[in-house]
Design a protein around this motif. Structure first.
Motif, mmCIF file in Angstrom:
data_model
loop_
_atom_site.group_PDB
_atom_site.id
_atom_site.type_symbol
_atom_site.label_atom_id
_atom_site.label_comp_id
_atom_site.label_asym_id
_atom_site.label_seq_id
_atom_site.Cartn_x
_atom_site.Cartn_y
_atom_site.Cartn_z
ATOM 1 N N PHE A 28 0.891 -0.981 0.018
ATOM 2 C CA PHE A 28 -0.150 0.157 -0.026
ATOM 3 C C PHE A 28 0.962 1.239 0.010
ATOM 4 N N SER A 29 1.824 1.163 0.771
ATOM 5 C CA SER A 29 2.740 2.373 0.977
ATOM 6 C C SER A 29 3.373 2.579 -0.350
ATOM 7 N N LYS A 30 3.881 1.646 -1.177
ATOM 8 C CA LYS A 30 4.365 1.665 -2.380
ATOM 9 C C LYS A 30 3.501 2.178 -3.434
ATOM 10 N N SER A 31 2.217 1.874 -3.379
ATOM 11 C CA SER A 31 1.085 2.217 -4.498
ATOM 12 C C SER A 31 0.808 3.708 -3.942
ATOM 13 N N LEU A 32 0.818 3.980 -2.735
ATOM 14 C CA LEU A 32 0.599 5.522 -2.351
ATOM 15 C C LEU A 32 1.649 6.361 -2.961
ATOM 16 N N LYS A 33 2.543 6.140 -2.947
ATOM 17 C CA LYS A 33 4.039 6.796 -3.498
ATOM 18 C C LYS A 33 3.539 6.884 -5.031
ATOM 19 N N GLN A 34 3.249 5.818 -5.656
ATOM 20 C CA GLN A 34 2.868 5.893 -7.119
ATOM 21 C C GLN A 34 1.978 6.750 -7.360
ATOM 22 N N PHE A 35 1.050 6.844 -6.518
ATOM 23 C CA PHE A 35 -0.392 7.583 -6.883
ATOM 24 C C PHE A 35 0.088 9.005 -6.578
ATOM 25 N N VAL A 36 0.875 9.427 -5.602
ATOM 26 C CA VAL A 36 1.551 10.802 -5.419
ATOM 27 C C VAL A 36 2.139 11.207 -6.976
ATOM 28 N N GLN A 37 3.114 10.299 -7.312
ATOM 29 C CA GLN A 37 3.933 10.722 -8.577
ATOM 30 C C GLN A 37 3.085 10.715 -9.792
ATOM 31 N N GLN A 38 2.030 9.884 -10.007
ATOM 32 C CA GLN A 38 1.131 9.829 -11.380
ATOM 33 C C GLN A 38 -0.038 10.533 -11.073
ATOM 34 N N GLY A 39 -0.674 10.623 -9.825
ATOM 35 C CA GLY A 39 -2.113 11.401 -9.643
ATOM 36 C C GLY A 39 -2.055 12.751 -9.117
ATOM 37 N N LEU A 40 -0.839 13.080 -8.296
ATOM 38 C CA LEU A 40 -1.164 14.326 -7.580
ATOM 39 C C LEU A 40 -0.180 15.246 -8.320
ATOM 40 N N LEU A 41 1.072 14.808 -8.668
ATOM 41 C CA LEU A 41 2.171 15.551 -9.147
ATOM 42 C C LEU A 41 1.982 16.402 -10.471
ATOM 43 N N PRO A 42 1.381 15.591 -11.555
ATOM 44 C CA PRO A 42 1.052 16.371 -12.513
ATOM 45 C C PRO A 42 0.226 17.423 -12.446
ATOM 46 N N GLY A 43 -0.658 17.604 -11.271
ATOM 47 C CA GLY A 43 -1.594 18.714 -11.230
ATOM 48 C C GLY A 43 -0.609 20.093 -10.588
ATOM 49 N N LEU A 44 0.444 19.941 -10.352
ATOM 50 C CA LEU A 44 1.196 21.317 -9.757
ATOM 51 C C LEU A 44 1.448 22.078 -11.074
ATOM 52 N N GLY A 45 1.726 21.727 -12.091
ATOM 53 C CA GLY A 45 1.949 22.497 -13.317
ATOM 54 C C GLY A 45 0.989 23.437 -13.549
ATOM 55 N N PRO A 46 -0.399 23.188 -13.642
ATOM 56 C CA PRO A 46 -1.461 24.001 -14.048
ATOM 57 C C PRO A 46 -1.626 24.899 -12.806
ATOM 58 N N ILE A 47 -1.470 24.420 -11.683
ATOM 59 C CA ILE A 47 -1.789 25.196 -10.390
ATOM 60 C C ILE A 47 -0.661 26.305 -10.453
ATOM 61 N N TYR A 48 0.485 26.165 -10.722
ATOM 62 C CA TYR A 48 1.646 27.130 -10.908
ATOM 63 C C TYR A 48 1.158 28.297 -11.925
ATOM 64 N N ARG A 49 0.797 27.499 -13.097
ATOM 65 C CA ARG A 49 0.677 28.434 -14.151
ATOM 66 C C ARG A 49 -0.470 29.479 -14.304
#
Length: 406
Positions: A28-49
């Motif tokens: 679960f902890s490994k999958s949660l890290k993957q969700f952070v990378q693939q599910g949450l991180l891509p949203g940072l770019g639009p928020i910043y711009r």
């Protein structure tokens, strides 16, 4: 057909053995890290711009210009706060899950490690007294409880077992089933790029549990190979792990700033993600020590994080989150240092010093199984641009190479 499953760690005798419940928590902890990378991180770019930049411009009257400005723009944003919090929680969870396995089976783990260590015919050097440098002992790097070197646990292999399993979960499997992709990738690089170079003595600085050390024994089976680290618990476990994997490799507790071997003893000195765990005062000493230890014509290769000037400010900001939220105080500062100058000051001829990319061995293996490996395919991987969110820069590891004058 050989099937490489990079998403499950290869078992060996010294590895902590998890119950089904413990294994489920670790997955679960490994999958949660993957969700952070693939599910949450891509949203940072639009928020910043959009809203983050607009807020910064309203407050300062100018646009963000570097990673520090971007951090000031992003930290107040609720989306970034959510991303950073979940990322930190996933990091803490992965260690907690492994600690349960170690605590439950501590006696069995110690016995298996001792037996495995006896199968390793290589030497194990653990001095009675040793000063762990403050940049390692002062905090729990990567939020690993006890840190790499431990607090009062001596040379118990448990801390090495925690690192072995925890790092696999941290890497989400992208460093291969033996956690050895950095060493394996540099070995592949040596085979292709160093024109038949065949070292007789090899030193791996900051080896921890020997993940990246063992591939050198596979590539150069007749060479004398040493892995050294400031953490006695990691070194003890490394010796056991090599024995469990059927390899005779030497390990010692030593500080890369001052190695207990004579001048010119090694033909190849390597490190893998060592430099960013040190300090601005330690790095010049380490480079000078590499030069002292090498024989004429020998190579120094450091595989570590790419310098910030090779990437855009937003990518710098993303990567620098490790400095702020994962107990990596030197992570960002190391990327700003002039490593070519450090190597020159240490004595390496400037024309021999260069940054290059060693394509990830696991990616090359996957490509070879899918479409057939070729030098063109490797070159295309090496020439890709860095993309934040990938585990390694552009599918390859950044390496700094220098050769001692013959």
């Amino acid at each position: 057909m050989v099937v490489l499953n990079t998403f499950q760690q290869a078992p060996h005798a010294a590895l902590p053995q998890a119950t089904p419940d413990e294994a489920a928590r670790q997955e679960f902890s490994k999958s949660l890290k993957q969700f952070v990378q693939q599910g949450l991180l891509p949203g940072l770019g639009p928020i910043y711009r959009t809203r983050a930049t607009q807020r910064f411009e309203r407050e300062t009257g100018r646009a963000p210009v570097d990673r520090h400005d971007i951090r000031k723009a992003m930290v107040p944003d609720s989306y970034f706060q959510h991303y950073a919090a979940v990322n930190r929680i996933s990091q803490e969870l992965l260690w907690d899950g492994v600690i349960d396995s170690i605590d439950r089976d501590s006696e069995g783990l110690r016995a298996r490690a001792e037996a495995a260590s006896q199968r390793n015919q290589g030497e194990l050097r653990l001095p009675d007294a040793f000063d762990v440098p403050r940049y390692v002992s002062a905090l729990d790097i990567h939020c690993m409880p006890g840190g790499y070197a431990g607090h009062g646990v001596g040379n118990d292999p448990a801390l090495g077992a925690l690192y072995d399993r925890g790092v696999f979960l941290y890497a989400m499997g992208y460093t291969g089933p033996d956690n050895d992709d950095m060493g394996r990738s540099v070995c592949n690089y040596i085979k292709r790029r160093l024109n038949g170079f065949s070292p007789k003595r090899i030193l791996d600085m900051g080896c921890t549990v020997g993940h990246s050390t063992l591939p050198y024994k596979e590539l150069f089976p007749d060479a004398e190979i040493w892995g050294v680290d400031v953490a006695g618990a990691q070194v003890r476990y490394a010796h056991a792990r090599a024995g469990a994997m059927g390899l005779d490799v030497n390990f010692a507790q030593m500080n890369a700033e001052s190695i207990d071997f004579p001048d010119g003893h090694f033909d190849l000195v390597v490190s893998h993600i060592l430099l960013h765990e040190t300090s601005g005062k330690a790095m010049p000493k380490i480079f000078k020590e590499c030069h002292r230890l090498l024989s004429p014509g020998g190579y120094m290769i450091h595989a570590d994080l790419p310098p910030f000037d090779l990437m855009d400010p937003f990518t710098q900001f993303i990567l620098d989150n490790e400095t702020y939220y994962n107990n990596e105080p030197f992570w960002g500062a190391m990327r700003d240092m002039d490593q070519v100058k450090l190597a020159t000051d240490a004595g390496f001829p400037v024309e021999t010093i260069r940054f290059d990319t060693a394509p990830m061995a696991v990616m090359e293996f996957a490509a070879s199984e899918a479409a057939g490996y070729s030098q063109d395919a490797a070159d295309s991987v090496a020439e890709r641009d860095f993309t934040a969110g990938e585990f390694a820069p552009g599918g390859g590891w950044e390496v700094l190479i220098a050769q001692k004058a013959a």
